[in-house]
Write a protein that holds these residues in place. Structure first.
Motif, PDB file in Angstrom:
ATOM      1  N   ASN A 141      25.639  19.592  16.309  1.00 19.92           N
ATOM      2  CA  ASN A 141      26.194  18.873  17.441  1.00 19.92           C
ATOM      3  C   ASN A 141      25.178  17.852  17.924  1.00 19.92           C
ATOM      4  OD1 ASN A 141      27.414  17.983  19.739  1.00 19.92           O
ATOM      5  ND2 ASN A 141      27.629  19.991  20.675  1.00 19.92           N
ATOM      6  N   PHE A 142      25.613  16.620  18.083  1.00 22.54           N
ATOM      7  CA  PHE A 142      24.727  15.580  18.567  1.00 22.54           C
ATOM      8  C   PHE A 142      24.849  15.390  20.082  1.00 22.54           C
ATOM      9  CE2 PHE A 142      25.224  14.155  14.105  1.00 22.54           C
ATOM     10  CZ  PHE A 142      23.889  14.226  13.745  1.00 22.54           C
ATOM     11  N   ASN A 143      25.546  16.305  20.735  1.00 24.00           N
ATOM     12  CA  ASN A 143      25.757  16.233  22.186  1.00 24.00           C
ATOM     13  C   ASN A 143      26.261  14.864  22.608  1.00 24.00           C
ATOM     14  OD1 ASN A 143      24.970  18.881  22.657  1.00 24.00           O
ATOM     15  ND2 ASN A 143      22.808  18.300  22.659  1.00 24.00           N
ATOM     16  N   GLN A 144      27.243  14.397  21.900  1.00 21.08           N
ATOM     17  CA  GLN A 144      27.830  13.097  22.210  1.00 21.08           C
ATOM     18  C   GLN A 144      29.222  13.315  22.769  1.00 21.08           C
ATOM     19  OE1 GLN A 144      27.824  11.405  18.362  1.00 21.08           O
ATOM     20  NE2 GLN A 144      25.678  10.903  18.377  1.00 21.08           N
ATOM     21  N   SER A 145      30.070  12.377  22.492  1.00 25.94           N
ATOM     22  CA  SER A 145      31.461  12.473  22.886  1.00 25.94           C
ATOM     23  C   SER A 145      32.046  13.776  22.351  1.00 25.94           C
ATOM     24  CB  SER A 145      32.225  11.280  22.309  1.00 25.94           C
ATOM     25  OG  SER A 145      33.604  11.535  22.310  1.00 25.94           O
ATOM     26  N   PRO A 146      32.817  14.474  23.152  1.00 30.04           N
ATOM     27  CA  PRO A 146      33.416  15.729  22.670  1.00 30.04           C
ATOM     28  C   PRO A 146      34.389  15.507  21.507  1.00 30.04           C
ATOM     29  CG  PRO A 146      34.267  15.152  24.835  1.00 30.04           C
ATOM     30  CD  PRO A 146      33.175  14.174  24.512  1.00 30.04           C
ATOM     31  N   GLU A 147      34.776  14.258  21.295  1.00 23.31           N
ATOM     32  CA  GLU A 147      35.686  13.954  20.205  1.00 23.31           C
ATOM     33  C   GLU A 147      34.966  13.928  18.853  1.00 23.31           C
ATOM     34  OE1 GLU A 147      39.364  10.857  19.461  1.00 23.31           O
ATOM     35  OE2 GLU A 147      37.901  10.418  21.018  1.00 23.31           O
ATOM     36  N   ARG A 148      33.667  13.699  18.845  1.00 29.96           N
ATOM     37  CA  ARG A 148      32.894  13.633  17.605  1.00 29.96           C
ATOM     38  C   ARG A 148      32.528  15.043  17.164  1.00 29.96           C
ATOM     39  NH1 ARG A 148      31.615   8.524  16.356  1.00 29.96           N
ATOM     40  NH2 ARG A 148      31.512   7.007  18.043  1.00 29.96           N
ATOM     41  N   GLY A 149      32.663  15.289  15.857  1.00 31.89           N
ATOM     42  CA  GLY A 149      32.287  16.604  15.348  1.00 31.89           C
ATOM     43  C   GLY A 149      32.875  16.879  13.977  1.00 31.89           C
ATOM     44  N   ALA A 150      32.793  18.127  13.590  1.00 28.04           N
ATOM     45  CA  ALA A 150      33.234  18.572  12.265  1.00 28.04           C
ATOM     46  C   ALA A 150      34.735  18.365  12.076  1.00 28.04           C
ATOM     47  CB  ALA A 150      32.891  20.044  12.084  1.00 28.04           C
ATOM     48  N   TYR A 151      35.141  18.394  10.824  1.00 22.70           N
ATOM     49  CA  TYR A 151      36.550  18.291  10.428  1.00 22.70           C
ATOM     50  C   TYR A 151      37.218  17.032  10.971  1.00 22.70           C
ATOM     51  CZ  TYR A 151      35.675  23.177   9.344  1.00 22.70           C
ATOM     52  OH  TYR A 151      35.137  24.337   8.851  1.00 22.70           O
ATOM     53  N   TRP A 152      36.481  15.922  11.009  1.00 24.80           N
ATOM     54  CA  TRP A 152      37.009  14.706  11.624  1.00 24.80           C
ATOM     55  C   TRP A 152      38.280  14.210  10.960  1.00 24.80           C
ATOM     56  CZ3 TRP A 152      32.066  14.736   9.419  1.00 24.80           C
ATOM     57  CH2 TRP A 152      31.944  14.085   8.191  1.00 24.80           C
TER      58      TRP A 152
ATOM     59  N   ASP B  57      36.860   6.884  12.947  1.00 29.07           N
ATOM     60  CA  ASP B  57      35.612   6.312  13.454  1.00 29.07           C
ATOM     61  C   ASP B  57      35.108   7.025  14.706  1.00 29.07           C
ATOM     62  OD1 ASP B  57      34.271   4.000  15.312  1.00 29.07           O
ATOM     63  OD2 ASP B  57      33.804   3.719  13.183  1.00 29.07           O
ATOM     64  N   ARG B  58      35.975   7.290  15.673  1.00 26.87           N
ATOM     65  CA  ARG B  58      35.549   7.905  16.938  1.00 26.87           C
ATOM     66  C   ARG B  58      35.405   9.418  16.853  1.00 26.87           C
ATOM     67  NH1 ARG B  58      39.901   4.995  20.170  1.00 26.87           N
ATOM     68  NH2 ARG B  58      40.330   7.092  20.867  1.00 26.87           N
ATOM     69  N   LYS B  59      35.736  10.001  15.696  1.00 23.27           N
ATOM     70  CA  LYS B  59      35.643  11.444  15.541  1.00 23.27           C
ATOM     71  C   LYS B  59      34.443  11.870  14.689  1.00 23.27           C
ATOM     72  CE  LYS B  59      40.567  12.218  16.148  1.00 23.27           C
ATOM     73  NZ  LYS B  59      40.402  12.575  17.534  1.00 23.27           N
ATOM     74  N   ILE B  60      33.833  10.928  13.984  1.00 24.03           N
ATOM     75  CA  ILE B  60      32.716  11.228  13.093  1.00 24.03           C
ATOM     76  C   ILE B  60      31.428  11.375  13.902  1.00 24.03           C
ATOM     77  CG2 ILE B  60      31.319  10.310  11.195  1.00 24.03           C
ATOM     78  CD1 ILE B  60      33.825   8.856  10.219  1.00 24.03           C
ATOM     79  N   PRO B  61      30.642  12.443  13.619  1.00 24.23           N
ATOM     80  CA  PRO B  61      29.350  12.568  14.308  1.00 24.23           C
ATOM     81  C   PRO B  61      28.513  11.313  14.082  1.00 24.23           C
ATOM     82  CG  PRO B  61      29.836  14.543  13.050  1.00 24.23           C
ATOM     83  CD  PRO B  61      30.873  13.533  12.678  1.00 24.23           C
ATOM     84  N   LYS B  62      27.833  10.878  15.120  1.00 26.91           N
ATOM     85  CA  LYS B  62      27.102   9.616  15.022  1.00 26.91           C
ATOM     86  C   LYS B  62      25.692   9.781  15.562  1.00 26.91           C
ATOM     87  CE  LYS B  62      27.386   4.803  16.448  1.00 26.91           C
ATOM     88  NZ  LYS B  62      28.113   3.853  17.275  1.00 26.91           N
ATOM     89  N   ASP B  63      24.740   9.457  14.713  1.00 25.31           N
ATOM     90  CA  ASP B  63      23.344   9.386  15.122  1.00 25.31           C
ATOM     91  C   ASP B  63      22.911   7.936  14.937  1.00 25.31           C
ATOM     92  OD1 ASP B  63      20.804  10.089  15.933  1.00 25.31           O
ATOM     93  OD2 ASP B  63      20.203  10.831  13.973  1.00 25.31           O
ATOM     94  N   THR B  64      22.857   7.501  13.676  1.00 22.70           N
ATOM     95  CA  THR B  64      22.505   6.113  13.378  1.00 22.70           C
ATOM     96  C   THR B  64      23.732   5.282  13.011  1.00 22.70           C
ATOM     97  OG1 THR B  64      22.163   6.558  11.028  1.00 22.70           O
ATOM     98  CG2 THR B  64      20.265   6.848  12.490  1.00 22.70           C
ATOM     99  N   GLY B  65      24.857   5.933  12.739  1.00 26.24           N
ATOM    100  CA  GLY B  65      26.065   5.230  12.309  1.00 26.24           C
ATOM    101  C   GLY B  65      26.185   5.137  10.794  1.00 26.24           C
ATOM    102  N   ALA B  66      25.205   5.691  10.066  1.00 24.91           N
ATOM    103  CA  ALA B  66      25.220   5.614   8.605  1.00 24.91           C
ATOM    104  C   ALA B  66      26.402   6.371   8.008  1.00 24.91           C
ATOM    105  CB  ALA B  66      23.917   6.150   8.028  1.00 24.91           C
ATOM    106  N   LEU B  67      26.783   7.476   8.603  1.00 27.07           N
ATOM    107  CA  LEU B  67      27.918   8.251   8.089  1.00 27.07           C
ATOM    108  C   LEU B  67      29.216   7.454   8.210  1.00 27.07           C
ATOM    109  CD1 LEU B  67      29.008  10.854   6.885  1.00 27.07           C
ATOM    110  CD2 LEU B  67      29.066  11.825   9.183  1.00 27.07           C
ATOM    111  N   ILE B  68      29.403   6.800   9.323  1.00 25.20           N
ATOM    112  CA  ILE B  68      30.594   5.961   9.524  1.00 25.20           C
ATOM    113  C   ILE B  68      30.589   4.812   8.524  1.00 25.20           C
ATOM    114  CG2 ILE B  68      31.763   4.410  11.136  1.00 25.20           C
ATOM    115  CD1 ILE B  68      30.644   6.265  13.390  1.00 25.20           C
TER     116      ILE B  68
END
Length: 120
Positions: free
Chosen positions: A84-95, A42-53
């Motif tokens: 990159n959504f310029n969010q938490s450095p933990e969020r990104g590819a290969y989650w 959950d905390r590693k997935i890129p998040k814009d709207t939360g739809a991916l999570i």
């Protein structure tokens, strides 16, 4: 001096043993592993709207052994770290791979405890 011994034969019901340990298909151990994978990703997935999570929660049948994120852009975000959504450095590819690297031992320890095995 000769030692004598005898062996008794007994049948083991493999399915019953697996069931008693929670290791059968869709058993409590697999459900634990799937749930932990979703939770820890959950905390590693890129998040814009939360739809991916949310797609991971909706499209994963907990206990199946397959965690699925299904959105039109999930694959692109997973394999392309340049997004990159310029969010938490933990969020990104290969989650999922990054989650496994970080939490593999913790997940296996929990699964071992659930099955009655050793919790190394």
């Amino acid at each position: 001096m000769t030692n004598h011994f005898s062996l008794k034969t007994f049948k083991i019901n493999k399915d019953a043993v697996l069931r008693n340990r929670g290791l059968e298909d869709n058993g409590k151990v697999q459900q634990f592993i799937d749930s932990e994978c979703l939770r820890l990703c959950d905390r590693k997935i890129p998040k814009d709207t939360g739809a991916l999570i949310q797609s991971g929660i909706i499209n994963t049948q907990v206990g199946s052994g397959q965690v699925k994120w299904r959105t039109p852009y999930a694959r692109r975000l997973y394999y392309h770290p340049e997004y990159n959504f310029n969010q938490s450095p933990e969020r990104g590819a290969y989650w999922f791979d990054r989650m496994k690297t970080q939490y593999k031992k913790q997940i296996l320890k929990g699964a071992a405890q659930l099955s009655g095995g050793k919790d190394k």
